[in-house]
Design an enzyme around this catalytic site. Structure first.
Site, PDB file in Angstrom:
ATOM      1  N   GLU A  20       0.830  -1.216   0.000  1.00 23.38           N
ATOM      2  CA  GLU A  20       0.000   0.000   0.000  1.00 23.38           C
ATOM      3  C   GLU A  20       0.857   1.255   0.000  1.00 23.38           C
ATOM      4  OE1 GLU A  20      -2.371  -2.706  -0.427  1.00 23.38           O
ATOM      5  OE2 GLU A  20      -3.152  -0.664  -0.489  1.00 23.38           O
ATOM      6  N   ARG A  54      13.907   9.104 -24.344  1.00 22.19           N
ATOM      7  CA  ARG A  54      13.623   9.586 -25.701  1.00 22.19           C
ATOM      8  C   ARG A  54      14.070  11.023 -25.881  1.00 22.19           C
ATOM      9  NH1 ARG A  54       9.991   7.692 -28.928  1.00 22.19           N
ATOM     10  NH2 ARG A  54       9.037   9.702 -29.314  1.00 22.19           N
ATOM     11  N   ASP A  90       6.885  14.903 -32.132  1.00 26.21           N
ATOM     12  CA  ASP A  90       5.994  14.221 -31.204  1.00 26.21           C
ATOM     13  C   ASP A  90       4.925  15.215 -30.779  1.00 26.21           C
ATOM     14  OD1 ASP A  90       6.644  11.645 -30.898  1.00 26.21           O
ATOM     15  OD2 ASP A  90       7.548  11.815 -28.913  1.00 26.21           O
TER      16      ASP A  90
HETATM   17  N1  LIG Z   1      -0.218   6.299 -10.805  1.00 24.53           N
HETATM   18  C1  LIG Z   1       1.039   5.948 -10.502  1.00 24.53           C
HETATM   19  O1  LIG Z   1       2.023   6.547 -10.943  1.00 24.53           O
HETATM   20  C2  LIG Z   1       1.239   4.778  -9.590  1.00 24.53           C
HETATM   21  C3  LIG Z   1       2.396   4.653  -8.843  1.00 24.53           C
HETATM   22  C4  LIG Z   1       2.552   3.553  -8.002  1.00 24.53           C
HETATM   23  C5  LIG Z   1       1.539   2.615  -7.935  1.00 24.53           C
HETATM   24  N2  LIG Z   1       1.591   1.527  -7.133  1.00 24.53           N
HETATM   25  C6  LIG Z   1       2.531   1.450  -6.016  1.00 24.53           C
HETATM   26  C7  LIG Z   1       2.032   2.357  -4.925  1.00 24.53           C
HETATM   27  C8  LIG Z   1       0.738   2.174  -4.438  1.00 24.53           C
HETATM   28  C9  LIG Z   1       0.276   3.021  -3.433  1.00 24.53           C
HETATM   29  C10 LIG Z   1       1.085   4.047  -2.939  1.00 24.53           C
HETATM   30  C11 LIG Z   1       2.357   4.213  -3.448  1.00 24.53           C
HETATM   31  C12 LIG Z   1       2.832   3.365  -4.454  1.00 24.53           C
HETATM   32  N3  LIG Z   1       0.425   2.742  -8.688  1.00 24.53           N
HETATM   33  C13 LIG Z   1       0.273   3.819  -9.487  1.00 24.53           C
END
Ligand SMILES: NC(=O)c1ccc(NCc2ccccc2)nc1
Length: 253
Positions: free
Chosen positions: A123, A161, A176
């Site tokens: 989490e 890139r 791009d």
């Molecule tokens: N939207 C994103 O950039 C992103 C980054 C990490 C992630 N999962 C790992 C995680 C979960 C909860 C709290 C901190 C890190 N999911 C999505």
């Protein structure tokens, strides 16, 4: 550019280190990607990297100590690497609570000399680790993944890139669309006819000025139709205004 990645799954990073544009940037020495696994910094028999959250609730958090040791070691490695004067690498945490990454953010990050990317699992991490070690928090979008590795690799790819010498045809980064703030125009390649669908004549003609105008008009029209919010932040040249008006008039017939 030197990038350190703190991750429990260093093998995942092969997706960027062993393939494509990013793999070539590394092979050519324009990019370095090194991984540090918090599990290597545990001191207990079970190599524990997660722990239960204070206050209860579902899920686990990453333990502070192994994570901090991995981050500090990555930063020291960046500073110890041979070569010219070095600035302390920026520590970036990927999380849904971070600043939304867009091309402007990528352009900013591509200017950094080095960075350490922290890929969270479970989490997330203890807020005090973020306060003590993280400089910037970034998000690749408003959704939750099982780990920060894919966001970290997305960031590495987008930044790679932009490094000089990465894109064979230098203009392609500039062309791009997101580099210009517009969505991309439609693209076509052989065959000339596919399921009774033809390639637009202008692209077969070879008149480069007409082709440039057609592509700009299509990019403007698609942005207007699909992402009007992007248009709001753009200052249109008189040519762009004319082409977009033409597109809208043709669109509305
Ligand atoms: N939207 C994103 O950039 C992103 C980054 C990490 C992630 N999962 C790992 C995680 C979960 C909860 C709290 C901190 C890190 N999911 C999505």
């Amino acid at each position: 550019m030197w990038i350190g990645v703190v991750t429990l799954f260093p093998e995942m990073l092969r997706a960027v280190t062993d393939y494509g544009v990013t793999g070539r940037a590394i092979a050519q020495g324009r990019l370095q990607v090194n991984c540090w696994n918090p599990r290597e910094f545990t001191e207990d028999r079970h190599r524990t990297v997660d722990d239960r959250p204070y206050g209860g609730g579902p899920g686990m958090l990453m333990k502070i100590d192994p994570l901090q040791k991995a981050i500090v070691t990555a930063k020291q490695s960046a500073l110890a690497r041979d070569g010219k004067t070095k600035s302390v690498p920026k520590v970036i945490y990927l999380s849904p609570q971070g600043k939304r990454l867009d091309q402007a953010g990528v352009n900013y990050l591509a200017e950094l000399e080095s960075m350490v990317l922290v890929a969270g699992r479970y989490e997330g991490v203890d807020e005090r680790l973020i306060e003590a070690e993280v400089d910037e928090e970034w998000s690749i979008g408003d959704f939750v993944l099982s780990g920060g590795e894919i966001p970290a690799m997305a960031l590495i790819d987008a930044v790679a890139r932009m490094l000089p010498g990465t894109l064979g045809h230098e203009d392609s980064a500039i062309e791009d669309s997101f580099f210009s703030g517009l969505l991309d125009c439609p693209h076509y390649t052989r065959p000339e006819v596919f399921q009774d669908r033809q390639v637009p004549d202008v692209l077969l003609g070879g008149n480069h000025e007409k082709i440039r105008q057609w592509r700009l008009k299509q990019a403007l029209g698609r942005t207007w139709g699909r992402r009007p919010d992007l248009l709001e932040h753009l200052t249109l040249t008189s040519e762009m205004k004319r082409l977009l008006d033409e597109y809208i008039r043709e669109y509305s017939v």
